[in-house]
Design an enzyme around this catalytic site. Sequence first.
Site, PDB file in Angstrom:
ATOM      1  N   GLY A   1       0.826  -1.192   0.000  1.00  0.00           N
ATOM      2  CA  GLY A   1       0.000   0.000   0.000  1.00  0.00           C
ATOM      3  C   GLY A   1       0.858   1.238   0.000  1.00  0.00           C
ATOM      4  O   GLY A   1       2.085   1.163   0.125  1.00  0.00           O
ATOM      5  N   PRO A   2       0.249   2.407  -0.148  1.00  0.00           N
ATOM      6  CA  PRO A   2       1.009   3.656  -0.175  1.00  0.00           C
ATOM      7  C   PRO A   2       1.748   3.884   1.144  1.00  0.00           C
ATOM      8  O   PRO A   2       1.391   3.322   2.177  1.00  0.00           O
ATOM      9  CB  PRO A   2      -0.080   4.728  -0.383  1.00  0.00           C
ATOM     10  CG  PRO A   2      -1.281   3.993  -0.873  1.00  0.00           C
ATOM     11  CD  PRO A   2      -1.201   2.630  -0.282  1.00  0.00           C
TER      12      PRO A   2
ATOM     13  N   LYS B   1       1.659  -0.087   7.804  1.00  0.00           N
ATOM     14  CA  LYS B   1       2.017  -1.493   7.644  1.00  0.00           C
ATOM     15  C   LYS B   1       2.768  -2.017   8.873  1.00  0.00           C
ATOM     16  O   LYS B   1       2.518  -3.135   9.324  1.00  0.00           O
ATOM     17  CB  LYS B   1       2.839  -1.670   6.361  1.00  0.00           C
ATOM     18  CG  LYS B   1       2.039  -1.351   5.088  1.00  0.00           C
ATOM     19  CD  LYS B   1       2.846  -1.565   3.825  1.00  0.00           C
ATOM     20  CE  LYS B   1       3.808  -0.440   3.554  1.00  0.00           C
ATOM     21  NZ  LYS B   1       3.144   0.833   3.221  1.00  0.00           N
TER      22      LYS B   1
ATOM     23  N   GLY C   1       2.764   5.305   4.645  1.00  0.00           N
ATOM     24  CA  GLY C   1       1.972   5.908   5.715  1.00  0.00           C
ATOM     25  C   GLY C   1       0.664   5.222   6.012  1.00  0.00           C
ATOM     26  O   GLY C   1      -0.112   5.703   6.832  1.00  0.00           O
TER      27      GLY C   1
ATOM     28  N   HIS D   1     -12.148  18.288 -15.833  1.00  0.00           N
ATOM     29  CA  HIS D   1     -11.366  17.056 -15.974  1.00  0.00           C
ATOM     30  C   HIS D   1     -12.119  15.857 -15.367  1.00  0.00           C
ATOM     31  O   HIS D   1     -12.282  14.812 -16.022  1.00  0.00           O
ATOM     32  CB  HIS D   1     -10.014  17.230 -15.280  1.00  0.00           C
ATOM     33  CG  HIS D   1      -9.114  16.033 -15.380  1.00  0.00           C
ATOM     34  ND1 HIS D   1      -8.140  15.913 -16.331  1.00  0.00           N
ATOM     35  CD2 HIS D   1      -9.049  14.888 -14.638  1.00  0.00           C
ATOM     36  CE1 HIS D   1      -7.516  14.765 -16.191  1.00  0.00           C
ATOM     37  NE2 HIS D   1      -8.049  14.126 -15.146  1.00  0.00           N
ATOM     38  N   GLU D   2     -12.575  16.001 -14.125  1.00  0.00           N
ATOM     39  CA  GLU D   2     -13.264  14.881 -13.460  1.00  0.00           C
ATOM     40  C   GLU D   2     -14.604  14.592 -14.115  1.00  0.00           C
ATOM     41  O   GLU D   2     -15.019  13.422 -14.212  1.00  0.00           O
ATOM     42  CB  GLU D   2     -13.438  15.176 -11.971  1.00  0.00           C
ATOM     43  CG  GLU D   2     -12.138  15.341 -11.196  1.00  0.00           C
ATOM     44  CD  GLU D   2     -11.215  14.132 -11.290  1.00  0.00           C
ATOM     45  OE1 GLU D   2     -11.722  12.992 -11.439  1.00  0.00           O
ATOM     46  OE2 GLU D   2      -9.990  14.331 -11.226  1.00  0.00           O
TER      47      GLU D   2
END
Length: 636
Positions: A240-241, A246, A243, A450-451
């Site tokens: 995972g990213p 983990k 922070g 954009h979104e």
Amino acid sequence: MSSYTIHKRKRQTNFVVAAAKCGVRNALRSFYRRPDIAFVAVLHVPEGTCEYYKRATDALIADPMPVDEDCNELVVVLALHDIAVEPGTLFKRYRHGRQIVLLTERLEHIPAAMRAAADVVRVVAPPTAKHYEVAAREIGLRGMTSEIATLMSAFTFEVLSAVMMSTRPLSTAVRTLRRAATEEQKAAPLPTKSSGPGLEVMAGYGDAKTWGLQLAQDLRAWKAAEIAWEDVDRGMLLHGPPGTGKTTYAKALANSCGVSLVVASAARWQAAGHLGDFLKAMRSSFAEAKKLAPSILFVDEFDSFGDRDAGGDDNRDYRRQAINGLLECLDPAEGREGVVVVGATNNPTGIDRALLRAGRLETIIEIPLPDAAARLAILQHHLRGNVQGDLARFASATVGWSGADIEKVARDARRLSRLRRCDVTVDLLLEAMPAKYVLTDEELRHSAVHEAGHAIVGVVLATDVLEYVCIAREARLGVAVQSVGSTAFESQRGRVKTVNYYNDRLAMLLGGIAAERIVYGAHADGAGGAMSSDLMLASDLATRLERHYGFGEALSVDLGKGDRPLEYLRDRDPDLRRLVDVRLRAQFERAFALLSKRRTELDLLAAQLFVRGHVGGEEVRALCKVESRNTASVAP
């Protein structure tokens, strides 16, 4: 011609080598006193001692005629240390020998056929106190007692070689060893359980929490002899990213399981020294976990080991030996009953596939960034529930935050509350947050366009089920890569994914820049430049279509190598880069055409996002007159 004589100074026998000779004598008792006999012996010596036992063996079976008339060695002593040798290479080194001794620190590194052909295969145990007494008599060392010999038996050969110098009195060496023994005893880790909460009260871990609680239940059943070790999961890779907690997860998992936690990493093992020291430190961690079993061995930064198939030759041999050593530890011949290994990484793509096979780190689970509910639960945990005010404000202000980000702001808020002698409130939390940049109206409209492009293309093509589309009005300062908008989809369960599905998904990914081109005539740089950007995701997906799924010009599959296997494929294959670009341009033109026909819906959705910041999937489907889907039947 004058003649002269060279008088060689007699070399004093090393104390440690003299002790090692005791072990060699026991192992080769039937051979070493018979210079006429031919034999092949394999001696398995303790780790880190190979060179000492080689010197001891050389001294024991020295031959007055060490070579034949062709200068071939008749007495061959090979110290293989911690290195696996190919059978052909090994045989070439001793094929002319009459008396052959192969010394190894890892018996499995001697080919099985050669072990079977040896006259004797023996395990040489570490020296006992008695061996050190014999060694002292052999070299004429006075003052040796059984007490001192027992003290020496607790140390490695390396330590004894450094301490037992010929110029140092035995009494000085003994004082040094006793001091070292005291310091080592103080520094030795105690087999204690990890402190802190268990997984039961932790939030934001999703499937990893489910797996961990099931493991805790299985370990309790195993300890009660209700199930066999074969019924317990042996390992898991957590990714995972940065922070996302983990390491915190590993501690909570150990607490829930009621077992000891051993923490390790490739960096810690590497700090021990060269390859042999690295492998020794690795095996020491596994041995410690085995001693504390049942236990959890947590290996951080698991991708540091790399992939044996990765490109580049500079460190290939080192990497191969390191991974082979780790494979031996993960799946030893004797098993690792009672030890569960949990690896953690930010990048699972660069890990050697053999490490992830069944019986090793067989389960792979992602820890995502926490959603709103998880962020609030994490905050409550760090503030022990002592926070006042409208927590919805905190949730909306922390979109995209990791658990570590929330822990820090909670700590900063507690510090402010102590300084001001006041309660922790949402206002105080917002004040403690990092400085923010408020987007201008122009930037906000650009993000909304954009979104909206992503959302409309995804809804019309029905790639997946749109959950919501949103934009953020603020960005954190000092963060290099962050998103100020999000379009969330859920995959349909049971859907067969053909090339049409993936092409539709590519069009959705490129719908953002297509919308910008329609409204502004050009797109901004936010669609690229980062691993999680639209163009990066689209490039990787198009590469998979061409080389992984058989949807391109060829049916053959190439999975690539290294930390970025898809990038590796594109770098070495100009034709693949062309095919990827052709596919991306085709789907961009498709998204552009679709949004051009639905310019009214595009403008309306962008305007709603600009005002409200968040629009649900049902509203977008209604706007585009697309039939509503039952989102209860879908799963992420």
